[in-house]
Design an enzyme around this catalytic site. Structure first.
Site, PDB file in Angstrom:
ATOM      1  CG  ASP A  87     -22.645   1.020  -7.315  1.00 43.99           C
ATOM      2  OD1 ASP A  87     -23.887   0.832  -7.357  1.00 43.99           O
ATOM      3  OD2 ASP A  87     -22.133   2.149  -7.364  1.00 43.99           O
ATOM      4  CG  ASP A 141      -8.169  -5.104  -0.688  1.00 39.78           C
ATOM      5  OD1 ASP A 141      -9.375  -5.387  -0.745  1.00 39.78           O
ATOM      6  OD2 ASP A 141      -7.550  -4.913   0.376  1.00 39.78           O
ATOM      7  CB  THR A 148      -2.323  -3.490  -5.943  1.00 41.41           C
ATOM      8  OG1 THR A 148      -3.344  -4.170  -6.700  1.00 41.41           O
ATOM      9  CG2 THR A 148      -0.969  -4.008  -6.361  1.00 41.41           C
ATOM     10  CG  ASP A 178      -1.829  -1.251   1.235  1.00 37.76           C
ATOM     11  OD1 ASP A 178      -2.158  -1.765   0.147  1.00 37.76           O
ATOM     12  OD2 ASP A 178      -2.206  -1.709   2.330  1.00 37.76           O
ATOM     13  CE  LYS A 186     -11.387  -3.971   1.819  1.00 37.30           C
ATOM     14  NZ  LYS A 186     -10.002  -3.582   1.426  1.00 37.30           N
ATOM     15  CG  PHE A 187     -15.632  -4.113  -7.541  1.00 34.13           C
ATOM     16  CD1 PHE A 187     -15.632  -3.015  -8.397  1.00 34.13           C
ATOM     17  CD2 PHE A 187     -14.610  -5.059  -7.670  1.00 34.13           C
ATOM     18  CE1 PHE A 187     -14.636  -2.859  -9.360  1.00 34.13           C
ATOM     19  CE2 PHE A 187     -13.621  -4.907  -8.636  1.00 34.13           C
ATOM     20  CZ  PHE A 187     -13.635  -3.805  -9.472  1.00 34.13           C
TER      21      PHE A 187
END
Ligand code: 5BU
Length: 279
Positions: free
Chosen positions: A103, A98, A68, A45, A100-101
């Site tokens: 929607d 990473d 990433t 990160d 983290k969708f």
């Protein structure tokens, strides 16, 4: 309890679990973990491309995966991910964005395929919150499945006070189960073997991989709610499959130390896996 124990795949080697997976990224990951003797995923990160690649060059041999957050890179250009893919082939690790969708299906399919980062074009694995419902998997799968990508659902989190617990976690497991035959979802971000805790309705040949952040050997947490456990607690006591380590590795100031720390985590994680599978 007995049916739960009999169907647990935690005692098997990573290689022996390959037949229980139909997702290509999962199969590749399981094979390279035993080959390289590592269950370490390094979370890089950092905000500069050069630094990101430098850390990856130092840790690549010790890990099975590089994680990433590509949106934190300030000087992003497509050549960064081209180089990352090249390194992943040379040093044999998987790339996990990473993202983290979270929607609706149509929106996540665009976020995954398009925009500045075109995540699906270079990242072998990504993850999603189950909160929008099954459509998030349908949307991501429409982009990722033809490319042999894999998806993890966030069933639990490592941070203090997070809401992904109890019934929410159970429903995340159920959602993954509903899509298991499609061969795109292959595991969870979780703190333990959540699918075995919620085993009602599990097929005998079911296997999910558990990837676990919040791992540290020297400190117990940070000032923003992160909580750390040791590789032994995560792999041996909780039966998780991959340890995800960020600041404990890339946070070292001395560049040589980054390599040493990666080896330290690799060795701790691997020792715990050997002990688990020997039982
Ligand atoms: P750390 O430096 O080892 O604390 O970094 C952990 C990484 O894992 C970081 O990139 C987080 O975004 C990521 N993470 C996490 O820490 N906890 C979670 O529950 C999830 C992701 Br999901």
């Amino acid at each position: 309890m007995s049916s739960q124990a009999s169907s647990s795949k935690a005692g098997l080697s990573y290689t022996d679990r390959i037949p229980f997976h139909s997702n290509a990224a999962a199969k590749q990951l399981l094979a390279l973990m035993d080959k390289k003797q590592t269950n370490l995923c390094v979370s890089v990160d950092v905000t500069k491309s050069d630094e990101l690649l430098e850390v990856v060059r130092r840790v690549g041999k010790s890990c099975c995966m590089v994680k990433t957050h590509i949106d934190v890179v300030e000087d992003y250009s497509h050549s960064l991910v081209e180089e990352l893919v090249k390194l992943s082939e040379e040093l044999e690790f998987m790339i996990f964005e990473d993202r983290k969708f979270a929607d609706i299906g149509n929106t996540v399919s665009l976020q995954y395929s398009s925009g500045v980062h075109k995540i699906a074009s270079w990242s072998h694995i990504t993850n999603a919150h189950p909160i929008p419902g099954d459509g998030i998997i349908t949307g991501l799968s429409s982009v990722g499945k033809p490319l042999d990508r894999g998806l993890l659902l966030l069933a639990e989190m490592s941070s203090k006070g997070n809401l992904a617990t109890g019934e929410y976690t159970r429903q995340a497991v159920e959602m993954a189960r509903r899509h298991r035959d499609e061969g795109f979802v292959f595991g969870f971000i979780a703190m333990k073997r959540v699918h075995e805790e919620h085993s009602a309705g599990a097929a005998e040949d079911e296997d999910f991989m558990i990837l676990t952040p919040g791992v540290g050997l020297d400190v117990k947490g940070d000032k923003m709610g992160q909580q750390y456990r040791t590789p032994k607690e995560v792999i041996l006591d909780s039966g998780c499959d991959v340890i995800i380590v960020g600041r404990g590795i890339y946070g070292k100031t001395d560049e040589q130390e980054v390599k040493v720390e990666a080896e330290r985590y690799r060795s701790e994680g691997w020792k715990a896996y050997l002990e688990r599978t020997r039982k």
